[in-house]
Design a protein around this motif. Structure first.
Motif, mmCIF file in Angstrom:
data_model
loop_
_atom_site.group_PDB
_atom_site.id
_atom_site.type_symbol
_atom_site.label_atom_id
_atom_site.label_comp_id
_atom_site.label_asym_id
_atom_site.label_seq_id
_atom_site.Cartn_x
_atom_site.Cartn_y
_atom_site.Cartn_z
ATOM 1 N N THR A 149 0.821 -1.238 -0.028
ATOM 2 C CA THR A 149 -0.079 0.184 0.078
ATOM 3 C C THR A 149 0.973 1.396 0.076
ATOM 4 O O THR A 149 1.894 1.320 0.693
ATOM 5 C CB THR A 149 -0.836 -0.153 1.376
ATOM 6 O OG1 THR A 149 -1.704 1.179 1.178
ATOM 7 C CG2 THR A 149 -0.262 0.108 2.403
ATOM 8 N N SER A 179 -9.198 -1.123 0.586
ATOM 9 C CA SER A 179 -9.038 -1.891 1.995
ATOM 10 C C SER A 179 -10.082 -1.221 3.007
ATOM 11 O O SER A 179 -11.029 -0.255 2.570
ATOM 12 C CB SER A 179 -7.538 -1.318 2.648
ATOM 13 O OG SER A 179 -7.687 0.249 2.935
ATOM 14 N N MET A 303 1.587 0.959 8.165
ATOM 15 C CA MET A 303 2.019 0.475 7.038
ATOM 16 C C MET A 303 2.896 -0.823 7.245
ATOM 17 O O MET A 303 3.041 -1.681 6.893
ATOM 18 C CB MET A 303 2.668 1.217 6.157
ATOM 19 C CG MET A 303 1.682 2.027 5.032
ATOM 20 S SD MET A 303 2.511 3.028 3.730
ATOM 21 C CE MET A 303 2.852 4.500 4.430
ATOM 22 N N HIS A 306 1.173 -3.482 9.859
ATOM 23 C CA HIS A 306 -0.043 -4.268 9.201
ATOM 24 C C HIS A 306 -0.272 -4.365 7.970
ATOM 25 O O HIS A 306 -0.246 -5.604 7.330
ATOM 26 C CB HIS A 306 -1.334 -3.670 9.777
ATOM 27 C CG HIS A 306 -2.154 -4.092 9.104
ATOM 28 N ND1 HIS A 306 -2.959 -5.192 9.310
ATOM 29 C CD2 HIS A 306 -3.336 -3.557 8.332
ATOM 30 C CE1 HIS A 306 -3.981 -5.486 8.691
ATOM 31 N NE2 HIS A 306 -4.359 -4.373 7.905
ATOM 32 N N TYR A 307 0.054 -3.455 7.177
ATOM 33 C CA TYR A 307 -0.390 -3.406 5.631
ATOM 34 C C TYR A 307 0.837 -4.213 4.936
ATOM 35 O O TYR A 307 0.496 -5.051 4.098
ATOM 36 C CB TYR A 307 -0.557 -1.943 4.866
ATOM 37 C CG TYR A 307 -1.895 -1.544 5.301
ATOM 38 C CD1 TYR A 307 -2.973 -2.114 4.455
ATOM 39 C CD2 TYR A 307 -2.222 -0.576 6.115
ATOM 40 C CE1 TYR A 307 -4.531 -1.646 4.734
ATOM 41 C CE2 TYR A 307 -3.517 -0.368 6.338
ATOM 42 C CZ TYR A 307 -4.475 -0.752 5.972
ATOM 43 O OH TYR A 307 -5.762 -0.378 5.775
ATOM 44 N N TYR A 311 0.064 -7.727 2.942
ATOM 45 C CA TYR A 311 0.346 -7.705 1.609
ATOM 46 C C TYR A 311 1.291 -8.800 1.148
ATOM 47 O O TYR A 311 1.141 -9.538 0.162
ATOM 48 C CB TYR A 311 1.080 -6.463 1.252
ATOM 49 C CG TYR A 311 1.883 -6.653 -0.242
ATOM 50 C CD1 TYR A 311 1.042 -6.723 -1.489
ATOM 51 C CD2 TYR A 311 2.993 -6.562 -0.177
ATOM 52 C CE1 TYR A 311 2.013 -6.869 -2.636
ATOM 53 C CE2 TYR A 311 4.097 -6.735 -1.455
ATOM 54 C CZ TYR A 311 3.351 -6.735 -2.671
ATOM 55 O OH TYR A 311 4.035 -7.056 -3.763
#
Length: 353
Positions: A149, A179, A303, A306-307, A311
């Motif tokens: 992201t 998201s 980011m 978590h992201y 991913y």
């Protein structure tokens, strides 16, 4: 160049100067032929009144329905249809191609317009969309941008489009960034049916002798779902891993998610459901950064913790072996900075064909 042609049972909508959807506004909002104008013979309240009366008094329902229709058609003729000259090609449709579109057809023919009525109405059009979305997506090749992201995938798509590539931004059609924090402020998503209509229209505008560039997506974008045929064919396409420096990614978030920069507590609140996944301690850190309005630190931590792991799990599942591919590392996420990258990618994947 090979372009898709509409099947024999339907119309080539591009030949019409005006497409009139005669249904109620509520029906129109759920789905309509792209480019159609809603000129209802009865508004939502009038349509409901006629439908209720029809159960006990058909004659009375038809009588009041025609009264509403004549009044509304007269207004639409003055406000909208009068802008079109007598040589204009007009298409009219309603739910099944019955009484509502017939009323419009009679009025327009009387005036002298060239007008057609869609056989089977919206119901047949909807069946056509479903049939086409089961086969049309698989008739293309896809170059799929995949990356964490905030790395600039969507911006790269628009740079590719500016350089002449065929591009489809699924998130734009879905009106959602994909998201749990991807909802666009003040912009509701289209219904599933309207998303399908817009997606099919976009696909049918492309030539199948060139690839389509698209961003990797999961099955759902917000509340709408991608057709199985599209998702399956995308996952067979050429995968291009994309990444960017964390500083650039944070800057992109600050530009694209300005509403969360202004209200960081709302962002953390939206992510509260992640507590079982990231842990209470991590969520508390996000909340503290939000309270102290340390926006860059908050965005980076979300980011990284978590992201990015999410991913990595998703791409390993949907695109196994992606870690072995060379990454396209973006150092400048501005439009001008991405144009040279886009040109290089188009040249590279044209030669790969």
């Amino acid at each position: 160049m090979n372009h898709f042609k509409p099947p024999e049972f339907t119309f080539d909508f591009s030949k019409y100067d005006l497409i009139i959807d005669a249904r109620s506004p509520r029906e129109f909002e759920e789905d309509h032929i792209p480019g159609a104008v809603n000129l209802p013979v009865a508004n939502n309240e009038e349509y409901a009144e006629v439908g209720t009366m029809h159960r006990t008094n058909k004659h009375g329902a038809y009588k009041i329905g025609v009264q509403y229709s004549l009044k509304n058609i007269a207004r639409h003729l003055e406000e909208t249809v009068s802008k079109y000259d007598a040589t204009s090609n007009i298409l009219v449709y309603c739910f099944r191609g019955g009484k509502r579109s017939r009323l419009w057809l009679d009025a327009l023919e009387t005036i002298g317009y060239q007008v057609e009525r869609l056989p089977g109405g919206w119901k047949k059009y909807r069946a056509y969309v479903n049939e086409q979305l089961a086969v049309v997506p698989a008739q293309f090749r896809y170059n799929v941008l995949s990356g964490p992201t905030g790395c600039g995938k969507t911006r790269l798509l628009y740079a590719l489009e500016a350089c002449g590539a065929q591009v489809i931004d699924l998130e734009e059609i879905a009106m959602h960034r994909g998201s749990v924090i991807g909802a666009l402020p003040g912009t509701p998503q289209p219904t599933q049916k309207l998303f399908d209509s817009r997606l099919l229209q976009k696909l049918q505008s492309f030539s199948n002798d060139r690839p389509i560039w698209v961003e990797a997506e999961s099955k759902k974008i917000g509340n709408v779902q991608l057709p199985d045929a599209l998702l399956a064919t995308m996952r067979k396409g050429a995968i291009i891993p994309v990444d960017a420096d964390m500083g650039q990614r944070v800057l992109l978030w600050r530009e694209d998610y300005r509403h969360f920069e202004e209200d960081p507590q709302a962002l953390v609140g939206r992510l509260e459901y992640l507590r079982p996944l990231v842990g209470g301690k991590e969520l508390d850190e996000w909340r503290l950064l939000a309270e102290e309005r340390k926006i860059p630190e908050l965005f980076e931590r979300i980011m990284r913790n978590h992201y990015d792991p999410a991913y990595a799990r998703s791409t390993q599942k949907n695109y196994p072996g992606i870690e072995k591919l060379d990454k396209v590392f973006l150092t400048d996420l501005s439009h001008d900075g991405l144009l040279p990258v886009a040109r290089t990618l188009i040249e590279q994947y044209a030669s790969a064909d």
